[in-house]
Design an enzyme around this catalytic site. Structure first.
Site, short mmCIF file in Angstrom:
data_model
loop_
_atom_site.label_atom_id
_atom_site.label_comp_id
_atom_site.label_asym_id
_atom_site.label_seq_id
_atom_site.Cartn_x
_atom_site.Cartn_y
_atom_site.Cartn_z
N SER A 178 -4.49 7.41 10.47
CA SER A 178 -3.55 7.20 9.37
C SER A 178 -4.29 6.59 8.19
O SER A 178 -5.24 5.83 8.37
CB SER A 178 -2.42 6.26 9.82
N ILE A 179 -3.83 6.94 6.99
CA ILE A 179 -4.45 6.45 5.76
C ILE A 179 -3.36 5.93 4.83
O ILE A 179 -2.34 6.59 4.61
CB ILE A 179 -5.25 7.57 5.05
N ARG A 212 0.85 -1.19 0.00
CA ARG A 212 0.00 0.00 0.00
C ARG A 212 0.88 1.24 0.00
O ARG A 212 2.09 1.17 0.18
CB ARG A 212 -0.88 0.01 1.26
N GLY A 213 0.25 2.40 -0.16
CA GLY A 213 0.96 3.64 0.00
C GLY A 213 1.22 3.92 1.47
O GLY A 213 0.70 3.24 2.35
N GLY A 214 2.03 4.93 1.74
CA GLY A 214 2.29 5.29 3.12
C GLY A 214 3.53 4.59 3.67
O GLY A 214 4.16 3.77 3.00
N GLY A 274 -6.73 1.01 3.58
CA GLY A 274 -7.65 2.06 4.02
C GLY A 274 -7.11 2.92 5.13
O GLY A 274 -6.15 3.66 4.93
N PHE A 275 -7.67 2.78 6.34
CA PHE A 275 -7.37 3.74 7.40
C PHE A 275 -7.34 3.06 8.76
O PHE A 275 -7.83 1.94 8.93
CB PHE A 275 -8.42 4.85 7.42
N CYS A 314 4.57 6.92 10.06
CA CYS A 314 4.16 7.64 8.84
C CYS A 314 5.30 8.41 8.18
O CYS A 314 5.06 9.34 7.40
CB CYS A 314 3.00 8.59 9.14
N THR A 342 3.26 2.12 10.16
CA THR A 342 2.22 2.46 11.12
C THR A 342 1.94 1.25 12.00
O THR A 342 2.26 0.12 11.65
CB THR A 342 0.92 2.93 10.43
#
Length: 212
Positions: free
Chosen positions: A140-141, A68-70, A153-154, A171, A73
Site C-alpha cells: 500500500s502507498i 496523508r493520501g489514501g 510512504g509505503f 484502501c 490501512t
C-alpha cells in the site's frame, strides 16, 4: 538518498518525528532519506475514509487519523513500513507515486516475486500500490507532499497477521484481497524473504544507502 533503519516504533511517535524530518529537509539540514521501520498494531486512515470502512471497537485495534493520501490501512509486526522524505524540487518533475510503485516492483521482483502496478479506471477507487498478477494487493502507498517535500510512504506485507485485514475495508476497496510475501512464498514452495532481505532490496532499488 540516505537509508535510515529503525526497529518497531509506535505510530504516533513516528508521526511526530516525521514532521521533524520534513522540516529538516525543507531547511536543507538533511538530505533525502528513506526510513525503514515497523509499527505495533494500528489502523491509519486518510481524511477521505468513510467511518464505515473502519473496524468495530470489538476488533481492539487502535485507529488513527493521518494527514496523508489514501484510505484505511493496517500496520503491525511482520510488515515493513517505509517513509520517504524527499525534496521534489531537487529532483525536477517526477511522478513520485509511479516511481515508488516501479521501485517496489523491481525490488520484490529481484527476490523472486513478479508484481505489477495498476491503472485506476476513471471514477473508480484508487488502485495505487503494488499487486500480484492476479490482482491481490501486497503493498500500500499513501503519501503527502507539502512545500515540495514528501512524507509518509509505503507498507509491504512480509509476514503480518493477515486476518486483521478482514476486520475493515482496506484502501477503500471493498473487494480487495490483501496478501503477504509469506503467503506468496508458500504458494510457490519457497522460503519467505527475511525482513532484512526485503529492506536491502527496496533500499537498493530506490537508491538509498546507509551513511558511512
Amino acid at each position: 538518498m540516505q537509508r535510515v533503519d529503525l526497529g518497531e516504533v509506535d505510530y504516533e511517535v513516528a508521526a511526530k518525528e516525521m514532521r521533524d524530518w520534513v522540516e529538516e529537509r525543507v531547511e536543507g539540514k538533511a538530505e533525502d532519506r528513506l526510513f525503514l521501520l515497523s509499527h505495533p498494531p494500528v489502523i491509519t486512515y486518510g481524511p477521505r475514509t468513510s467511518l464505515d470502512d473502519l473496524p468495530a471497537e470489538a476488533a481492539a485495534i487502535p485507529s488513527v487519523a493521518v494527514d496523508r493520501g489514501g484510505f484505511a490501512t493496517y500496520h503491525g509486526p511482520g510488515q515493513l513500513v517505509g517513509y520517504l522524505v524527499i525534496d521534489l524540487k531537487q529532483r525536477g518533475p517526477v511522478d513520485i507515486v509511479r516511481w515508488l510503485e516501479n521501485g517496489l516492483i523491481e525490488a520484490l521482483g529481484s527476490l523472486g516475486f513478479p508484481l505489477v502496478r495498476r491503472e485506476t479506471p476513471k471514477g473508480a477507487s484508487s488502485l495505487v500500490g503494488v499487486w500480484t498478477e492476479d490482482h491481490r494487493k501486497l503493498c500500500s502507498i499513501g503519501m503527502r507532499i507539502r512545500r515540495g517535500v514528501t512524507s509518509h510512504g509505503f507498507s509491504v506485507n512480509v509476514d503480518p497477521a493477515m486476518d486483521v485485514f478482514h476486520t475493515f475495508t482496506s484502501c477503500g476497496l471493498h473487494d480487495v484481497t490483501m496478501v503477504s510475501l509469506a503467503e506468496l512464498a508458500a504458494e510457490r514452495g519457497v522460503p519467505t524473504p527475511t525482513d532484512a532481505e526485503v529492506r536491502d532490496a527496496i533500499a537498493h532499488s530506490l537508491g538509498a544507502v546507509r551513511s558511512r
